[in-house]
Design an enzyme around this catalytic site. Structure first.
Site, PDB file in Angstrom:
ATOM      1  CG  HIS A 243       5.803   1.024  11.098  1.00  0.00           C
ATOM      2  ND1 HIS A 243       7.152  -0.340  11.233  1.00  0.00           N
ATOM      3  CD2 HIS A 243       6.759   2.032  12.013  1.00  0.00           C
ATOM      4  CE1 HIS A 243       7.822   0.145  11.749  1.00  0.00           C
ATOM      5  NE2 HIS A 243       7.835   1.226  12.593  1.00  0.00           N
TER       6      HIS A 243
ATOM      7  CG  ASP B 281       3.853  -0.722  14.151  1.00  0.00           C
ATOM      8  OD1 ASP B 281       3.614  -1.970  13.030  1.00  0.00           O
ATOM      9  OD2 ASP B 281       2.808  -0.267  14.292  1.00  0.00           O
TER      10      ASP B 281
ATOM     11  CE1 TYR C 138      17.025  -9.321   2.713  1.00  0.00           C
ATOM     12  CE2 TYR C 138      14.521  -9.621   3.562  1.00  0.00           C
ATOM     13  CZ  TYR C 138      16.462  -8.796   3.309  1.00  0.00           C
ATOM     14  OH  TYR C 138      15.966  -7.263   3.643  1.00  0.00           O
TER      15      TYR C 138
ATOM     16  CD  GLU D 215      -3.166  -0.833  18.766  1.00  0.00           C
ATOM     17  OE1 GLU D 215      -2.298  -0.027  18.780  1.00  0.00           O
ATOM     18  OE2 GLU D 215      -4.080   0.085  20.145  1.00  0.00           O
TER      19      GLU D 215
END
Length: 412
Positions: A114, A119, A314, A391
């Site tokens: 990741h 995540d 895209y 985090e």
């Protein structure tokens, strides 16, 4: 029915408490993120990640459905009364990299990591679902949580749209869409976005130059594709500077040239591969046409041929200007003006949230995730096998998702 101004005041007061509530959820959000980080999956089939999402949403009282062709999860949360519908998105897939971060929760899957923060997106969106489910009695309308596989080149959002992502199912049609994307290139806990083009289109370019082979000692007896391939590569850069407006830019990058087998043989074929990026569909179409013209013309001038294959990627990711302004104001009210930036320029990376924004007005914002001991300008970037994210910034993401949703449902 509570008058709209009073209902707005209730929602605004509730939003002021969202940061604290999001911080209280941080251990749960971090645990989910780390589980997904340890077990990264690529592409459209993500069974472990899908199950992790379903487990995280279990017991929240959401209506949940999974994809038929892909491992998607769509969960809907209805408020106390009918009203608007907003979609919140988090992508779930990983990249083909071998992790070298040294984290104690590093990837356990060889060659998969990741490295783009998906995540964290999953964990933040699941955290926002938990936070908002606890407040369902306090708002009107519906929130659609879009957990999407296959963002990294697999067109996962397009598959979800084809499977009925935006079907109203008796509720008001989706009137807005919002997504966050974490990046180590902004300070942790900041929100960064702009109206208009936010990210570029992305197409893959493949050119095959065909000549005739021969002995390397006698190039005049062959038609050597290698110098022609090199000339095409150089000419493509001139084409960008001379055929594309600087006010509506494009990028053409040749990333691979392949030809030959040994030192004394002129090959018959040379292959060129690269990427093309643009910030408008007009320029995107123009670049595609000019690339073919340049390659075929140069090859013909040397008596060779060139075939051009362009694989559509895209579309341009375009933030609705009005919704981007709204999301900015929500973030300022939530975090303070010093933690919210209106980006001066787009990013030339690409995103398949562009498919959703082509159908529904909305925006994607970048969430700063640079660890506090690193400089965003020097930190390993997204898609690096050494990238790490703070985090604690995920609490900002959870609160931002929730606040944008509640403010939109309240009529801004």
């Amino acid at each position: 029915m509570v008058p709209d101004p009073v209902r707005m005041a209730i929602i605004l007061a509730m939003s002021n408490d969202l940061t604290h509530a999001a911080r209280e959820l941080t251990p749960h959000v971090v645990a989910l993120r780390r589980d997904i980080h340890r077990h990264p999956e690529r592409g459209l089939q993500l069974p472990h990640t899908q199950q992790a999402v379903l487990t995280a949403l279990d017991g929240l009282g959401l209506a949940v459905r999974t994809g038929r062709a892909v491992s998607s999860v769509v969960a809907t949360l209805d408020g106390a009364r009918p009203g608007r519908t907003i979609l919140l998105r988090g992508d779930m897939d990983a990249l083909p990299l071998t992790e070298d971060t040294g984290l104690d929760f590093a990837s356990r899957i060889d060659g998969v990591m990741h490295a783009c923060g998906h995540d964290t997106h999953v964990a933040m969106l699941a955290g926002a679902a938990r936070l908002l489910a606890a407040r369902r009695a306090e708002f009107a309308g519906r929130i659609v949580f879009m957990f999407q596989p296959g963002e990294e080149g697999f067109h996962g959002a397009r598959y979800m749209l084809e499977e009925g992502l935006l079907d109203a199912d008796g509720a008001e049609p989706v009137s807005a869409a919002f997504a966050l994307h974490i990046t180590s290139q902004f300070p942790a806990g900041t929100i960064n976005l702009r109206g208009g083009p936010q990210m570029a289109s992305s197409d893959t370019l493949r050119i095959t130059v065909r000549g005739s082979g021969g002995h390397a000692s006698a190039p005049h007896e062959a038609r050597d594709p290698i110098p022609v391939a090199c000339e095409i590569t150089q000419a493509l850069q001139t084409m960008v500077t001379r055929r594309v407006s600087v006010f509506d830019p494009a990028v053409v990058t040749v990333a691979r040239i392949s030809a030959g087998t040994t030192s004394n043989i002129i090959p018959e074929v040379a292959e060129i591969e690269g990427t093309m990026r643009a910030l408008s569909e007009r320029t995107r179409a123009s670049v595609r046409a000019h690339v073919a013209q340049v390659a075929e013309g140069i090859a013909a001038a040397h008596g060779l041929s060139a075939s051009v294959d362009i694989e559509s990627g895209y579309p341009v990711t375009v933030n609705d200007p009005g919704f981007a302004e709204f999301a900015t104001s929500v973030a300022v009210g939530l975090l303070g003006a010093d933690r919210v930036t209106t980006m001066p320029d787009p990013v030339m990376g690409a995103e398949d949230f562009s498919y959703v924004l082509a159908r529904v007005p909305g925006a994607m914002a970048f969430l700063g995730g640079c660890p506090p001991d690193l400089d965003p300008a020097q930190a390993p970037a997204n898609h690096s096998n050494r990238v790490v994210f703070d985090e604690q910034a995920m609490a900002t993401g959870v609160a931002t998702y929730a606040s944008v949703a509640l403010r939109h449902l309240a009529g801004r």
